[in-house]
Structures are given as structure tokens and as C-alpha cells.
Design an enzyme around this catalytic site. Structure first.
Site, mmCIF file in Angstrom:
data_model
loop_
_atom_site.group_PDB
_atom_site.id
_atom_site.type_symbol
_atom_site.label_atom_id
_atom_site.label_comp_id
_atom_site.label_asym_id
_atom_site.label_seq_id
_atom_site.Cartn_x
_atom_site.Cartn_y
_atom_site.Cartn_z
ATOM 1 N N ASP A 177 0.865 -1.412 -0.115
ATOM 2 C CA ASP A 177 -0.154 0.117 0.093
ATOM 3 C C ASP A 177 0.856 1.158 -0.025
ATOM 4 O OD1 ASP A 177 -2.295 -1.527 0.364
ATOM 5 O OD2 ASP A 177 -2.271 -1.496 2.321
ATOM 6 N N ASP A 220 -13.338 -3.825 -2.109
ATOM 7 C CA ASP A 220 -13.310 -3.587 -0.472
ATOM 8 C C ASP A 220 -14.583 -4.018 0.054
ATOM 9 O OD1 ASP A 220 -10.337 -3.105 -0.874
ATOM 10 O OD2 ASP A 220 -10.932 -0.942 -0.922
#
Length: 250
Positions: free
Chosen positions: A11, A130
Site C-alpha cells: 500500500d 473492498d
């Protein structure tokens, strides 16, 4: 049987690798190019880079570090974050990425998936979802987990496959960063229903969690971040454990 893939995830925020728990409380984990080289050398099958604030900050993923990564590794890598057009994707693929991952932009404009498939081929298009468990079901979240929708994860995944996604990157926000194990229920449902590969993300904490994922679901790949960044669970240890359980890995 196809070999299962083990995929470290990086990330990225402001050009630095970060990691949090349940999508919050971010900590810096190091330089993405250095980590990418390490994982390539250690035997990772692929890498995923997600520029986690690109969508929120309304900007594209930074092409510069994508090019730097491409120069130091020899395994496929996917890049996501802030990609909302064919032109955005082309810049990243030209810089060296092998696949591009779309999330919020595809949800807001689903035809983006068809445009990307038409231009680059299904094999280049990853739909990242997500999802969080609440009210008895798994719902889709946008903007790095900040915005809840009323769309069920399964419905969006099925639609995404029809529109041109070649792979689903499924991240359980419920499990993310907890190291308590993958979300086997929703991962299993998607992997059994869809005809494209499903990458499970969120919750990896031990080698047993990877074994459990592949023994109990039809997931094609497992993605993890902090346990690899901190070397809590070495990548080759995961592969050795899988081989002991007769789960095919490269």
C-alpha cells in the site's frame, strides 16, 4: 491443478509503503522499490501496489515509482489507485506494470471495465473490491474503505466479471490487518461462483491461514502485507508449509 500464487501487497502513500489495521492507523513500512526487489528475490509470484490515497486526493497513481519498480524486478506486478480511464491505465502499463487494478472508478462507471478489457485484454484488468460484513451480508466500500454502498459484494463481483474483469482482488476490511485469518466465507462464495481467479486479501497472520484458505476455498491466490514487510512470516516459509499440505505452489 494450477499452482496457487502468493502475492505481497504494498500500500503506497506519498511514495512510501504503509500498513494499517481495518484500513486505519497507517504506519510507514519502507521504500516500495526496495521492498519489491526483496520480494522478487525471495520468490514472490506477483506483487500488487495500491496507491491508497490517489482516489481520495483525486489524482492518478504516480508513474515514476512504477517505472523504478519495473527496472528492479522480474515478476508480474499490478498497480491500482486513481485509475479512471484507458489513458490512466496506458501510462502505468507503458511504465512497466503488467496489470492494472480498478476499484471506486469502476463502481462509479462500470463501463470502464469493458473499455479496459477492449483496449488491453481481460488478463490485464483486475477488479479490486473492498468489502465489510454488516447487517448479515458483505457490502462494497469505496474510496479506500471510507464510503459504504448498498451493493452486495457478490452482486458487484458477478457484474464485474460480465463487464470484463479478468481477476477479482477481494479485500475483507473486517479482517484487514488483524492477522486473524482470511474471510473464508465470502472468499469461498466468490471463488466458487465466478469463472475468473479470485485473490484473497486481508487477515493473513500465520502459515496456517494460507493452508486454510486454499484447503477450504477455491481461491487462486493469497495476498498479504504486514507479515511479509516485517518478516513475521517469511514468504518461503508460507510456500514450504503449503507444499507440506500438498498444495501446489511455484
Amino acid at each position: 491443478m494450477l499452482t496457487k500464487r502468493i502475492i505481497p501487497c504494498l500500500d503506497i502513500k506519498n511514495g512510501t509503503t504503509v500498513k494499517g489495521v481495518n484500513f486505519v492507523g497507517l504506519r510507514e513500512m519502507g521504500d516500495p522499490v526496495e521492498l519489491a526487489k526483496r520480494y522478487s528475490d525471495e520468490g514472490a509470484d506477483e506483487l500488487v501496489f495500491l496507491d491508497i490515497t490517489a482516489t481520495v486526493e483525486n489524482r492518478g497513481t504516480m508513474v515514476e515509482w512504477v517505472g523504478r519498480v519495473a527496472h528492479v524486478i522480474n515478476i508480474p506486478f499490478t498497480v491500482g489507485g486513481g485509475i479512471s480511464s484507458v489513458e490512466d491505465a496506458k501510462r502505468l502499463l507503458d511504465a512497466g506494470a503488467d496489470k492494472i487494478s480498478v476499484n471506486s472508478a469502476a463502481y462509479k462507471r462500470p463501463e470502464l471495465l469493458s473499455e479496459l478489457e477492449s483496449q488491453f485484454g481481460k488478463q490485464c484488468v483486475v477488479l479490486a473490491i473492498d468489502t465489510n460484513f454488516e447487517q448479515g451480508d458483505w457490502f462494497v466500500y469505496l474510496s479506500g474503505g471510507r464510503i459504504k454502498t448498498e451493493t452486495r459484494c457478490m452482486d458487484w463481483a458477478i457484474q464485474g466479471e460480465k463487464l470484463g474483469a479478468g481477476e477479482i482482488l477481494l479485500t475483507s476490511m473486517t479482517a484487514d490487518g488483524t492477522r486473524a485469518g482470511f474471510a473464508l466465507d465470502i472468499t469461498g462464495k466468490l471463488a466458487s461462483t465466478l469463472n475468473i481467479p479470485v485473490i484473497a486479501s486481508g487477515g493473513a497472520g500465520t502459515t496456517e491461514h494460507f493452508v486454510e484458505l486454499f484447503e477450504k476455498t477455491k481461491a487462486d491466490a493469497a495476498l498479504a502485507a504486514s507479515i511479509f514487510h516485517e518478516n513475521t512470516v517469511p514468504l518461503q516459509e508460507v510456500k514450504s508449509k503449503l507444499r507440506l499440505h500438498q498444495i501446489p505452489v511455484r
